[in-house]
Design an enzyme around this catalytic site. Sequence first.
Site, PDB file in Angstrom:
ATOM      1  N   GLY A 115      32.379  44.051  32.307  1.00 30.62           N
ATOM      2  CA  GLY A 115      33.520  43.387  31.673  1.00 30.62           C
ATOM      3  C   GLY A 115      34.222  44.287  30.675  1.00 30.62           C
ATOM      4  N   LYS A 174      26.534  46.235  40.792  1.00 23.89           N
ATOM      5  CA  LYS A 174      26.998  46.992  39.619  1.00 23.89           C
ATOM      6  C   LYS A 174      26.186  48.281  39.461  1.00 23.89           C
ATOM      7  CE  LYS A 174      28.538  42.796  37.261  1.00 23.89           C
ATOM      8  NZ  LYS A 174      28.094  41.719  36.374  1.00 23.89           N
ATOM      9  N   LYS A 213      33.837  44.166  41.843  1.00 25.99           N
ATOM     10  CA  LYS A 213      32.603  44.970  42.004  1.00 25.99           C
ATOM     11  C   LYS A 213      32.026  44.866  43.404  1.00 25.99           C
ATOM     12  CE  LYS A 213      30.880  40.931  40.377  1.00 25.99           C
ATOM     13  NZ  LYS A 213      31.116  40.047  39.344  1.00 25.99           N
TER      14      LYS A 213
HETATM   15  P1  NAP Z   1      38.815  33.326  40.264  1.00 24.40           P
HETATM   16  O1  NAP Z   1      38.908  32.628  38.951  1.00 24.40           O
HETATM   17  O2  NAP Z   1      38.167  32.634  41.395  1.00 24.40           O
HETATM   18  O3  NAP Z   1      40.305  33.726  40.697  1.00 24.40           O
HETATM   19  C1  NAP Z   1      40.633  34.200  41.958  1.00 24.40           C
HETATM   20  C2  NAP Z   1      42.131  34.141  42.135  1.00 24.40           C
HETATM   21  O4  NAP Z   1      42.446  34.724  43.391  1.00 24.40           O
HETATM   22  C3  NAP Z   1      42.727  32.744  42.132  1.00 24.40           C
HETATM   23  O5  NAP Z   1      43.934  32.734  41.408  1.00 24.40           O
HETATM   24  C4  NAP Z   1      43.030  32.444  43.601  1.00 24.40           C
HETATM   25  O6  NAP Z   1      44.205  31.696  43.819  1.00 24.40           O
HETATM   26  C5  NAP Z   1      43.281  33.837  44.131  1.00 24.40           C
HETATM   27  N1  NAP Z   1      42.930  33.951  45.531  1.00 24.40           N
HETATM   28  C6  NAP Z   1      41.712  33.802  46.097  1.00 24.40           C
HETATM   29  N2  NAP Z   1      41.787  33.994  47.430  1.00 24.40           N
HETATM   30  C7  NAP Z   1      43.066  34.269  47.689  1.00 24.40           C
HETATM   31  C8  NAP Z   1      43.789  34.554  48.881  1.00 24.40           C
HETATM   32  N3  NAP Z   1      43.185  34.586  50.067  1.00 24.40           N
HETATM   33  N4  NAP Z   1      45.114  34.786  48.796  1.00 24.40           N
HETATM   34  C9  NAP Z   1      45.736  34.735  47.608  1.00 24.40           C
HETATM   35  N5  NAP Z   1      45.128  34.482  46.435  1.00 24.40           N
HETATM   36  C10 NAP Z   1      43.815  34.244  46.491  1.00 24.40           C
HETATM   37  O7  NAP Z   1      38.079  34.729  40.116  1.00 24.40           O
HETATM   38  P2  NAP Z   1      37.844  35.574  38.769  1.00 24.40           P
HETATM   39  O8  NAP Z   1      36.655  35.042  38.053  1.00 24.40           O
HETATM   40  O9  NAP Z   1      39.112  35.731  38.040  1.00 24.40           O
HETATM   41  O10 NAP Z   1      37.355  36.978  39.390  1.00 24.40           O
HETATM   42  C11 NAP Z   1      38.282  37.873  39.946  1.00 24.40           C
HETATM   43  C12 NAP Z   1      37.622  39.220  40.170  1.00 24.40           C
HETATM   44  O11 NAP Z   1      37.213  39.752  38.922  1.00 24.40           O
HETATM   45  C13 NAP Z   1      36.365  39.190  41.041  1.00 24.40           C
HETATM   46  O12 NAP Z   1      36.331  40.358  41.809  1.00 24.40           O
HETATM   47  C14 NAP Z   1      35.237  39.173  40.039  1.00 24.40           C
HETATM   48  O13 NAP Z   1      34.037  39.722  40.547  1.00 24.40           O
HETATM   49  C15 NAP Z   1      35.814  40.074  38.979  1.00 24.40           C
HETATM   50  N6  NAP Z   1      35.241  39.877  37.662  1.00 24.40           N
HETATM   51  C16 NAP Z   1      35.238  38.637  37.121  1.00 24.40           C
HETATM   52  C17 NAP Z   1      34.724  38.453  35.859  1.00 24.40           C
HETATM   53  C18 NAP Z   1      34.724  37.100  35.209  1.00 24.40           C
HETATM   54  O14 NAP Z   1      34.260  36.977  34.083  1.00 24.40           O
HETATM   55  N7  NAP Z   1      35.265  36.066  35.860  1.00 24.40           N
HETATM   56  C19 NAP Z   1      34.192  39.544  35.152  1.00 24.40           C
HETATM   57  C20 NAP Z   1      34.220  40.825  35.734  1.00 24.40           C
HETATM   58  C21 NAP Z   1      34.761  40.974  37.001  1.00 24.40           C
HETATM   59  P3  NAP Z   1      44.303  30.132  43.459  1.00 24.40           P
HETATM   60  O15 NAP Z   1      44.118  30.072  41.978  1.00 24.40           O
HETATM   61  O16 NAP Z   1      45.655  29.704  43.872  1.00 24.40           O
HETATM   62  O17 NAP Z   1      43.194  29.471  44.199  1.00 24.40           O
HETATM   63  N1  HSE Z   2      28.720  36.928  37.373  1.00 22.00           N
HETATM   64  C1  HSE Z   2      28.821  38.056  36.489  1.00 22.00           C
HETATM   65  C2  HSE Z   2      27.761  37.957  35.411  1.00 22.00           C
HETATM   66  C3  HSE Z   2      30.174  38.156  35.820  1.00 22.00           C
HETATM   67  O1  HSE Z   2      27.154  36.903  35.214  1.00 22.00           O
HETATM   68  O2  HSE Z   2      27.556  38.962  34.737  1.00 22.00           O
HETATM   69  C4  HSE Z   2      31.132  39.033  36.548  1.00 22.00           C
HETATM   70  O3  HSE Z   2      30.669  40.339  36.695  1.00 22.00           O
END
Ligand code: NAP
Ligand code: HSE
Length: 430
Positions: A133, A204, A104
């Site tokens: 989500g 968002k 986002k």
């Molecule tokens: P996360 O758990 O921090 O995972 C990020 C991943 O990207 C990790 O596997 C990391 O590798 C990899 N990474 C980071 N920097 C990198 C680089 N420079 N080169 C290669 N790999 C790299 O993040 P997440 O929570 O899954 O979120 C991912 C995306 O989804 C974000 O844009 C977030 O806003 C979005 N999102 C998340 C959620 C949620 O509930 N988490 C919900 C909606 C949207 P390593 O593991 O090896 O460090």
């Molecule tokens: N940090 C966000 C929230 C999750 O609390 O809603 C990813 O969009």
Amino acid sequence: MKLSIGLLGCGTVGAGVVSLVRKRADKVEAMTGFRPIIKSILVRDTDKDRGVEFVDERLTTVPADILDDDDIQIVVETIGGIEPAKTYILKALMSGKHVVTANKDLIALHGPEILRTAVEHEVSVLYEAAVGGAIPLVGPLKENLTANEVTDLKGIINGTTNFILSEMTSKRIDFEAALQMAQDLGYAEADPSSDIDGLDAARKLVILSSIAFETEVHLQDVQVEGIRKVTATDVRYAEEAGYVIKLLAVGRDHGGELTLSVRPTLIPRSHPLAHVSDAYNALYVRGDAAGDLMFFGRGAGRMPTASAVVGDIIALVRNLRLGYVTSSPNISESVRKPVVEREDDCYKYYFRLTALDQPGVFAHIAQLYGESGASMETVLQKRVESGRAEIVVVTHEISSSRARLLAEKLADLPEVHEVNMVMPVESIAE
Ligand code: NAP
Ligand code: HSE
């Protein structure tokens, strides 16, 4: 036939995508003739335990293993942040690969450039997971509701702050204790500022408003205020007056002029959004033909977010079978609707202030409300410590500029110690 996917990032969301793609591969193959396979996954550390088993997938730390692989037709970005995600996505699009992203931050800040690049290279960018989500929001606004003129978006689109405010309400704890719980449960990050200062919800709202109101919207167009200043006292007073406090994102299209805000807001207990608790998200949409709609569900988390990402992957696979490019959600550059502060966009306002507990002080304060054209609807006065009283006023409807001016004048009164909190009050849908 095999259809190769490259996954950038394998953290919370990416690992969910790996397991869900594998789980649905038979179904997608039966439906489309293409079997989606995640061929390569880009991470920083290939030895890390990711809570998912890798079968066909190859972990790499070299971006070119995905971006320069001609066999890969779809790139899924779950790295997050602006760089290097932006560079990788643009490179993938320019190489003729379709992109699915959950990012986002990137879409809110660089959506127009990314979508323009996709159009120029006749590929698709889908980003259902970027907002809400698991809740389908981008698709319905772009496809199912396209026959409507959407005039209102109102939503709870940040799960972390909703969890914190819900805990403050149900457990009567203060902000710091609720934030600690959100961090312990993994909702809030170690640096929680983008959630609690309202930036995540504002990004968002930028994405949703761009699609719903068919215009380009910028982050600086959104009036943003987070929840740091909301206290357990505010939550209790709101409750006494018949409200709950939510971080509410509001976008309105007043016939071509937009108002956009993310602010802690009092919501009447009888409003459907008042019942959206914990880390759940909800979006209320008003269309001229559809009327009022409400979308509700899990706005974050591994599998809910993977549900949206993999839904986009399957949509792309279907389209590849049919041989056409999914039109990217329109963030139009042709029509720029101005974002304004409208004097007729009025709300009731909640004021909490501390003042000297002396004869005539309340009368003086009430007089200022009267002189400012703000009629009082509800008034609560409590003594908080010797010589000092806490006064809570909910006004009848006034414009935000009038509320701001009134807060400034109240703060200037010698008897007023501090104007602690000012929040708008959402009405029941007219
Ligand atoms: P996360 O758990 O921090 O995972 C990020 C991943 O990207 C990790 O596997 C990391 O590798 C990899 N990474 C980071 N920097 C990198 C680089 N420079 N080169 C290669 N790999 C790299 O993040 P997440 O929570 O899954 O979120 C991912 C995306 O989804 C974000 O844009 C977030 O806003 C979005 N999102 C998340 C959620 C949620 O509930 N988490 C919900 C909606 C949207 P390593 O593991 O090896 O460090
Ligand atoms: N940090 C966000 C929230 C999750 O609390 O809603 C990813 O969009």
